[in-house]
Design a protein around this motif. Sequence first.
Motif, short mmCIF file in Angstrom:
data_model
loop_
_atom_site.label_atom_id
_atom_site.label_comp_id
_atom_site.label_asym_id
_atom_site.label_seq_id
_atom_site.Cartn_x
_atom_site.Cartn_y
_atom_site.Cartn_z
N VAL A 55 -13.52 -3.23 -12.37
CA VAL A 55 -12.55 -4.33 -12.49
C VAL A 55 -11.50 -4.10 -11.41
O VAL A 55 -10.89 -3.04 -11.35
CB VAL A 55 -11.91 -4.38 -13.88
N THR A 56 -11.30 -5.10 -10.57
CA THR A 56 -10.44 -4.96 -9.40
C THR A 56 -8.96 -5.13 -9.75
O THR A 56 -8.58 -6.14 -10.35
CB THR A 56 -10.83 -5.99 -8.32
N VAL A 57 -8.15 -4.15 -9.37
CA VAL A 57 -6.70 -4.24 -9.55
C VAL A 57 -6.10 -4.78 -8.24
O VAL A 57 -6.23 -4.16 -7.18
CB VAL A 57 -6.08 -2.88 -9.90
N THR A 58 -5.45 -5.92 -8.34
CA THR A 58 -4.88 -6.59 -7.18
C THR A 58 -3.35 -6.53 -7.24
O THR A 58 -2.76 -6.84 -8.27
CB THR A 58 -5.32 -8.07 -7.15
N ALA A 59 -2.73 -6.15 -6.14
CA ALA A 59 -1.27 -6.10 -6.05
C ALA A 59 -0.80 -7.26 -5.19
O ALA A 59 -1.20 -7.39 -4.03
CB ALA A 59 -0.81 -4.78 -5.46
N LEU A 60 0.06 -8.10 -5.76
CA LEU A 60 0.54 -9.30 -5.07
C LEU A 60 1.94 -9.07 -4.51
O LEU A 60 2.83 -8.60 -5.21
CB LEU A 60 0.55 -10.48 -6.06
N PHE A 61 2.10 -9.43 -3.24
CA PHE A 61 3.39 -9.31 -2.55
C PHE A 61 3.74 -10.63 -1.87
O PHE A 61 2.85 -11.39 -1.47
CB PHE A 61 3.33 -8.20 -1.49
N VAL A 62 5.03 -10.87 -1.71
CA VAL A 62 5.51 -12.06 -1.01
C VAL A 62 6.50 -11.62 0.06
O VAL A 62 7.65 -11.26 -0.25
CB VAL A 62 6.18 -13.06 -1.97
N ASP A 63 6.05 -11.60 1.31
CA ASP A 63 6.92 -11.22 2.44
C ASP A 63 7.69 -9.92 2.15
O ASP A 63 8.89 -9.81 2.41
CB ASP A 63 7.90 -12.35 2.77
N ALA A 64 6.99 -8.95 1.62
CA ALA A 64 7.63 -7.69 1.22
C ALA A 64 7.87 -6.79 2.43
O ALA A 64 7.07 -6.77 3.37
CB ALA A 64 6.75 -6.96 0.22
N PRO A 65 8.95 -6.01 2.41
CA PRO A 65 9.13 -5.00 3.45
C PRO A 65 7.95 -4.02 3.43
O PRO A 65 7.40 -3.71 2.37
CB PRO A 65 10.43 -4.29 3.04
N VAL A 66 7.59 -3.55 4.60
CA VAL A 66 6.46 -2.62 4.71
C VAL A 66 6.67 -1.43 3.79
O VAL A 66 5.72 -0.95 3.13
CB VAL A 66 6.29 -2.16 6.17
N GLU A 67 7.90 -0.94 3.71
CA GLU A 67 8.18 0.24 2.89
C GLU A 67 7.89 -0.01 1.42
O GLU A 67 7.43 0.89 0.71
CB GLU A 67 9.64 0.67 3.07
N GLN A 68 8.14 -1.23 0.94
CA GLN A 68 7.87 -1.53 -0.45
C GLN A 68 6.37 -1.49 -0.74
O GLN A 68 5.93 -0.92 -1.75
CB GLN A 68 8.41 -2.92 -0.83
#
Length: 208
Positions: A55-68
């Motif tokens: 089961v694939t765990v997907t992490a969603l980001f919106v224009d996040a800083p690279v460090e985050q």
Amino acid sequence: MRTRVKICGITRVEDAAAAVDAGADAIGLVFYDPSPRSVAIQQAVEICQAIPAFVTVTALFVDAPVEQVRDVLSQVPVDLLQFHGDESPQYCRSFSRPYIKAIRVREGLDVPAFARQFPCSKALLLDAYRPGVPGGTGETFDWGLIPENLDLPVILAGGLNPDNIESAVAQVRPFAVDVSGGVEAAKGIKDSQLVNQFIKEVSCADQR
């Protein structure tokens, strides 16, 4: 071909377990503070512990800083990244992880040209457009705007629910569908009955 299902905006361990039990292929964890479905890193780690193999765990980001993004990747066992903002192809590739790119579909948008900008993306997630809102609107869009034979597999999102998903799959025939608000009892709280019904309706559409 069987349509894959992602249940996004998971905030609780019990909701992750219910999604898996219902037959979800993937879950989504939102790392975007303005979202009511946003999760903290420790919260995400606990949810991931409830996810079995395949089961694939997907992490969603919106224009996040690279460090985050790197901070999340260093602590959370993520399989796939989802970029839902105005990220560049170079940005998306920079984490050396499989990723999918989201686009908000509207009249006049050259979807094939957008897809060609992200040749490394594993799929193109098509969502509804609302000015200033990166996603999670609960609104559908005109599926007739989706061109045929895109260079990337299509993940259909935007306002999907158990009542419209069968017609959506029948019309678009996407590789996968992505649902969040359409299977919730409240924002960030999934309704296990709606999740089960949604996945059953996808299966019914596949058999048509």
